[in-house]
Design a protein around this motif. Structure first.
Motif, short mmCIF file in Angstrom:
data_model
loop_
_atom_site.label_atom_id
_atom_site.label_comp_id
_atom_site.label_asym_id
_atom_site.label_seq_id
_atom_site.Cartn_x
_atom_site.Cartn_y
_atom_site.Cartn_z
N UNK A 647 -2.49 10.17 -10.49
CA UNK A 647 -3.60 10.42 -9.57
C UNK A 647 -4.42 9.15 -9.35
N UNK A 648 -4.54 8.35 -10.40
CA UNK A 648 -5.32 7.11 -10.28
C UNK A 648 -4.57 6.03 -9.51
N UNK A 649 -3.23 6.04 -9.57
CA UNK A 649 -2.44 4.98 -8.95
C UNK A 649 -1.92 5.34 -7.56
N UNK A 650 -2.05 6.59 -7.16
CA UNK A 650 -1.42 7.04 -5.91
C UNK A 650 -1.95 6.30 -4.69
N UNK A 651 -3.26 6.29 -4.51
CA UNK A 651 -3.84 5.64 -3.33
C UNK A 651 -3.61 4.13 -3.36
N UNK A 652 -3.83 3.44 -4.51
CA UNK A 652 -3.50 2.01 -4.53
C UNK A 652 -2.04 1.72 -4.16
N UNK A 653 -1.13 2.60 -4.56
CA UNK A 653 0.28 2.39 -4.22
C UNK A 653 0.49 2.40 -2.71
N UNK A 654 -0.12 3.39 -2.05
CA UNK A 654 0.03 3.49 -0.59
C UNK A 654 -0.51 2.26 0.12
N UNK A 655 -1.49 1.60 -0.46
CA UNK A 655 -2.08 0.41 0.15
C UNK A 655 -1.30 -0.85 -0.21
N UNK A 656 -0.86 -0.93 -1.46
CA UNK A 656 -0.23 -2.16 -1.96
C UNK A 656 1.17 -2.35 -1.37
N UNK A 657 1.94 -1.26 -1.21
CA UNK A 657 3.32 -1.41 -0.74
C UNK A 657 3.39 -2.14 0.60
N UNK A 658 2.60 -1.77 1.62
CA UNK A 658 2.64 -2.55 2.87
C UNK A 658 2.22 -4.00 2.69
N UNK A 659 1.24 -4.23 1.81
CA UNK A 659 0.79 -5.60 1.58
C UNK A 659 1.87 -6.43 0.90
N UNK A 660 2.61 -5.81 -0.02
CA UNK A 660 3.71 -6.51 -0.67
C UNK A 660 4.79 -6.87 0.35
N UNK A 661 5.10 -5.93 1.24
CA UNK A 661 6.07 -6.20 2.29
C UNK A 661 5.61 -7.37 3.15
N UNK A 662 4.35 -7.36 3.49
CA UNK A 662 3.80 -8.44 4.32
C UNK A 662 3.90 -9.78 3.60
N UNK A 663 3.69 -9.77 2.28
CA UNK A 663 3.76 -11.00 1.52
C UNK A 663 5.19 -11.54 1.47
N UNK A 664 6.17 -10.64 1.33
CA UNK A 664 7.56 -11.07 1.33
C UNK A 664 7.93 -11.69 2.68
N UNK A 665 7.44 -11.11 3.75
CA UNK A 665 7.71 -11.67 5.07
C UNK A 665 7.01 -13.00 5.28
N UNK A 666 5.87 -13.16 4.65
CA UNK A 666 5.09 -14.39 4.82
C UNK A 666 5.83 -15.60 4.24
N UNK A 667 6.67 -15.36 3.23
CA UNK A 667 7.41 -16.46 2.62
C UNK A 667 8.27 -17.18 3.65
N UNK A 668 8.89 -16.42 4.55
CA UNK A 668 9.72 -17.01 5.61
C UNK A 668 8.96 -17.13 6.92
N UNK A 669 7.65 -16.96 6.88
CA UNK A 669 6.78 -17.03 8.06
C UNK A 669 7.19 -15.99 9.10
N UNK A 670 7.66 -14.83 8.57
CA UNK A 670 8.10 -13.75 9.46
C UNK A 670 7.05 -12.66 9.61
N UNK A 671 5.85 -12.91 9.11
CA UNK A 671 4.78 -11.91 9.23
C UNK A 671 4.06 -12.08 10.58
N UNK A 672 4.82 -12.43 11.60
CA UNK A 672 4.27 -12.64 12.93
C UNK A 672 4.97 -11.68 13.89
#
Length: 1021
Positions: A647-672
């Motif tokens: 219950x404590x981690x559910x909402x942070x998970x929903x927020x963090x997963x998209x941010x993690x994806x964005x960070x992986x794309x940023x490595x190759x400058x694909x977050x555009x």
């Protein structure tokens, strides 16, 4: 990374895009091989029983007894497990479901002779429709019958409802509307209520109560047989489990209802109260566990005694069973025994297909001469069973009784021996019934070996064909188009010839193919003959069959299904295999030529393994795992609510997963490009809405806001879930289809007015848009998954991204080492040399395939029926609605396999840039250099190869489960272990195949066309 556009801008590629079309045709053909093999194998393995249309009838009263009661009230309290009203509940007792429904045991103790209490064994599958059929016809279900629980057809065989109608007796019904589907014309008064809304704990029960008591209070007694089917106990179990205050409140309500019913009974009315099945520790049912098959049965007569407690009943007629957790055995019967007993007590013939045995106590004390009346009851019962077996023996399915017929005849002869003592004769009569029941249980586990063998043959050919295609496409590389086109034409012609041959064989040899029709012959011959020219026109070296780096993992995984113990613990085995699969990449990281690559490969390998280990913490347990397994997916094994940490981690998970994806794309400058809008506007809100839905569901089930606000909360939940679905499907889908690329164009003017075009995101031009396409499906599965499962899905997404980086790092390391060891190390400066790589290896596919299984188990599932999370059927609507309810259940149960099927093309796409030179890249094609190469050509071919690899893995697992089910079909645990795992494997393969078809045919093709058009450059002269 820089690239240059042609003067014509987005110029159409000279190489045609027929490769993907042919590739999709290839995948579709292999899918057809799998479906045909499954159809034939299941046709031989999952047989249904023959229902005889005969009806019991006798005009002289020779097949019945004088009635003891004129009327009967049959009250079914759905999922009323035996310990819910047991006189000696397990120790320690639960305050929520033990010693709550106390009236039956009180009357059992205070009114001996008027009340009987039994632990009734409910034959699996323990689903409501099958148990209604068993209770009313006395027949047995088969394993495949569970599929009918959501669309039962009318019961045409003889039943107590038909016998009541023939006797001109009136019937009334109220409660679970399943009765209306199986007995649409049997009741004079009906008050049905929706049976599948498990979130509604009270509507059905209150409806039964509202219509039940006016009929009982009517002095004219307008009914002879009254059926009331309560659903609240079952729905509480599905919703919050048995250890919850709601269960106590519901059982107290049922106790009050029974007190009122008993008060209104007269001496002419028999009361029968039973549970159609039990429930497991989490409140679910469907399988054959002790808790699921142990149902309650209470029979009560208010004034007329049912039996004489002092009657001397032979002990050989009485069976006792100890309920799990109890120390005192209780009187035990088969649930179908209630049918012949109730029929004779009401003066009716026993229905023709019945296999139950009369309950001896109810015929052992009415005239204080137990031998005479009980003997007569058993003789009528045995004559009915003998008539049924003789008729079945002469039917087209009579051969199924061959193995048991001699034993049945011997048992019947023993029962007719006149020299036996009275007790011995009673035991012999009862023994015949039990021998017949045992024989029929074995009989309806009969198989068609021919169909099973043909199905296995097709599954094996499909596996070999997929590997041949995989091996050859890997070798052909960019020249795959011509190779594939020719062989697909052979496949088409071979399939057409096979269909003609199959039809001819079925017509010519129909009498020699038992259990097969023309469709079966065609479905075998067409795919078989289509495979032969494909295999003979293709090359396959012995070295190709080694599956490269990981043959042992796949072989061990497939062979493990031959052991029931390994099948029990597959969830732990998968975790071990998955962590093991990353070890070679981890080791390869130490030999990478640069420090950056070493850190990248080793670091992401550790991240991948860490995610897998964290996912393995989430578990649900099979009954067979016993005390070695502890439920962590829920707060406890009997309370299906999320743990506090979740219950404590559910909402942070929903927020963090998209941010993690964005960070992986940023490595190759694909977050555009598309990513800049898609992730914050589509993905993040849809995941947050999916989590918010389940948070509200938890708050509602915990009655945090009080019962008065439940309708408002339900309305809010429904619309939040709909937003979570509509936003990614319509909003994200349309956005992705319109502008799929994650690229940005920067134009700079250098000194001398020379213009330079910089393509931002070029290095991951294929992978970045495809991961957004994949995330649409991810968001749907995420919303359909409960809170604990959402956290494990988040970990699975991170593990997938980490693994893609590992594969890319290993790919770069191999390319650099290959160039450094060559005669021209200066080729390191050629970007296309570094961007191209060896074709997809099978070892690259194994971790992603295993990740699907790991995610399946970590999201609260097992390969058993009872682990299906039925509450997901009410995600988009408050009641069961087609097709949305089945869709959300499928997404919840099989979503992990959809995700890995859609995700496997990323092995070919991730961090792969378009080819911007003419000629053939190293180690990909042939030596021809005067050929124009499309920028998207390489990833198109390798996407097909990756898809084939995924299909091979799951086809191998299915072949292993089918082979184990076939070899061990006489194993004691075939229906408990091997059959469910085979069915799970079949569904896994079907959805993986469908997902790879969708991923390659839609996702890869769309992206490749757009990238190819954008970066097309003709060869230089």
């Amino acid at each position: 990374m820089r690239g240059y556009l042609s003067k014509a801008g987005a110029q159409t590629c000279a190489r045609p895009t027929i490769m993907v079309s042919n590739g999709v045709l290839l995948l579709g053909w292999i899918f057809f091989l799998h479906i045909a093999g499954l159809y034939l194998f299941t046709g031989g393995f999952l047989l249904t029983r023959l229902s005889l249309p005969d009806t019991s009838f006798c005009s002289d009263g020779s097949c019945t007894l004088p009635p003891t009661h004129k009327r009967a009230v049959l009250l079914i309290i759905d999922a009323l497990r035996f310990d819910f009203l047991s006189p000696h509940p397990p120790d320690p007792p639960s305050p929520y479901h033990h010693n709550v429904l106390t009236l039956p045991r009180e009357l059992f103790e205070t009114q001996p002779g008027h009340s009987l209490l039994f632990n009734a064994y409910a034959d699996p599958p323990t689903t409501t429709l099958q148990r209604i059929k068993g209770i009313t016809t006395g027949s047995l279900p088969t394993f495949v019958d569970i599929g009918n629980n959501f669309g039962g057809s009318s019961i045409t065989e003889d039943s107590i409802m038909k016998q009541l109608k023939l006797a001109n007796k009136s019937s009334a019904f109220m409660g679970d509307d399943t009765w209306m589907s199986v007995f649409p014309d049997s009741f004079e008064a009906t008050f049905p209520f929706d049976s599948f809304n498990v979130e509604d704990l009270h509507t059905v029960d209150e409806g039964v109560i509202r219509h039940l008591f006016p009929l009982l209070e009517d002095g004219d007694k307008p009914f002879d047989f009254l059926v009331g089917h309560f659903l609240g106990v079952d729905h509480v179990g599905h919703r919050v489990g048995p250890d919850h205050p709601n269960m106590k409140a519901k059982l107290q309500q049922m106790n009050d209802v029974l007190r009122r019913v008993v008060k209104l009974l007269d001496e002419e009315t028999l009361l029968v109260v039973l549970g159609d099945h039990g429930m497991d520790r989490s409140g679910d049912h469907g399988g054959d566990g002790d808790l699921e098959t142990s149902a309650s049965l209470w029979i009560y007569s208010k004034t007329r005694p049912l039996y004489d407690p002092a009657a001397n009943i032979p002990s050989g007629l009485l069976q006792y069973k100890t309920f799990p957790g109890e120390s005192i055995p209780h009187r035990s019967i088969q649930q179908i025994d209630i049918l012949p007993t109730m029929s004779l007590l009401l003066g009716l013939p026993i229905p023709f297909n019945n296999l139950g045995t009369v309950i001896p106590e109810l015929f052992a004390g009415r005239d204080r001469s137990p031998g005479n009346l009980l003997t007569r009851a058993l003789e009528i019962n045995m004559a009915q069973i003998k008539s049924f077996l003789d008729t079945y023996r002469s039917s087209p399915s009579g051969g199924e009784l061959d193995d048991a017929w001699q034993g049945l005849q011997s048992a019947w002869t023993a029962a007719q021996t006149v020299s036996l003592s009275k007790d011995a004769q009673l035991i012999a009569l009862s023994n015949y019934a039990r021998v017949a029941l045992s024989a029929c249980r074995a009989m309806w586990a009969q198989f068609n070996p021919i169909l099973m063998a043909l199905g296995l043959m097709l599954l094996g050919i499909g596996l070999i064909t997929a590997w041949v295609a995989y091996s050859n496409l890997s070798k052909q590389g960019l020249n795959s188009e011509e190779w594939l086109s020719f062989r697909l034409s052979l496949v088409l012609r071979g399939g057409a010839a096979g269909a003609v041959v199959g039809l001819g064989v079925s017509l010519a040899f129909q009498n020699y193919l038992p259990g097969m029709d023309s469709l079966d012959c065609i479905l075998f011959a067409a795919p078989f003959y289509s495979s032969i020219p494909f295999l003979f026109s293709s090359s396959l070296n012995l070295s190709d069959i080694t599956l490269k780096a990981f043959p042992i993992l796949l072989v061990l995984h497939a062979l493990s299904f031959l052991s029931n113990s390994f099948t029990f613990w597959e969830d732990r085995i998968v975790t071990f295999l998955l962590v093991t699969s990353i070890v070679p990449s981890f080791i390869a990281g130490f030999s990478a030529p640069t420090d950056r690559l070493r850190k990248r490969i080793i670091g992401f390998s550790i991240l991948f393994a860490a995610c897998i280990r964290l996912m393995s913490i989430s578990t649900v347990c099979r009954e067979e795992q016993g005390s070695y397994c502890h439920v962590t997916f829920y707060s406890s094994s009997s309370v299906p609510s999320p743990p506090v940490l979740v219950l404590a981690l559910a909402i942070p998970t929903a927020i963090v997963v998209p941010l993690v994806l964005q960070q992986f794309l940023r490595v190759s400058r694909s977050d555009v490009g598309l990513a800049k809008t898609f992730i914050p506007v589509i993905l993040l809100p849809s995941l947050a809405a999916g989590t918010f839905y389940w948070m509200l569901e938890w708050l509602e089930s915990a009655t945090t806001f009080g019962g008065d606000n439940a309708p408002l909360i339900r309305l809010a939940r429904t619309w939040i879930a709909r937003v979570a679905f509509v936003l990614p499907v319509l909003g994200g889908g349309m956005l992705w289809w319109t502008v799929p690329l994650c690229l940005d164009i920067s134009v700079e003017t250098e000194p001398g007015e020379k213009r330079q075009v910089t393509v931002i995101g070029f290095a991951n031009a294929f992978g970045s848009p495809y991961i957004l396409f994949w995330s649409i499906a991810f968001s749907l599965v995420f919303t359909s998954t409960q809170l604990t499962g959402q956290i494990t899905l988040g970990l699975a997404a991170v593990a997938l991204l980490a693994y893609l980086e590992v594969i890319d790092g290993v790919r770069d390391a191999k390319a650099m080492n290959r160039v450094l060891l060559s005669d021209k190390p200066s080729q390191l400066l050629d970007s296309n040399i570094m961007l191209s790589s060896p074709s997809v290896q099978f070892s690259d596919i194994v971790p992603i395939a295993l990740l699907g299984l790991q995610t399946f188990y970590a999201t609260g599932h097992q390969s058993v029926i009872s682990s299906i999370q039925w509450k997901t059927a009410f995600l988009l609507t408050p009641t069961v609605t087609y097709p949305t309810s089945p869709m959300t259940v499928v997404l919840n149960s099989l979503g992990p396999f959809i995700l890995v099927g859609l995700g496997v093309p990323l092995v070919a796409l991730w961090n792969r840039a378009p080819l911007l030179v003419s000629g053939t890249p190293p180690e990909v094609g042939t030596a021809e250099s005067k050929k124009e190469i499309a920028p998207d050509a390489q990833v198109r071919v390798e996407s097909i190869v990756a898809a084939l690899g995924m299909m091979i893995y799951y086809a191998s697992l299915l072949f292993g489960t089918a082979l184990s089910a076939a070899i061990l079909r006489r194993h004691l645990m075939v229906w408990k272990v091997f059959a469910p795992r085979f069915m799970a494997g079949a569904l896994e393969l079907i959805f993986v195949d469908a997902a790879v078809l969708l991923g390659v045919g839609l996702g890869v093709d769309r992206i490749a066309r757009r990238v190819g058009a954008m970066f097309s450059i003709r060869q230089k002269s």
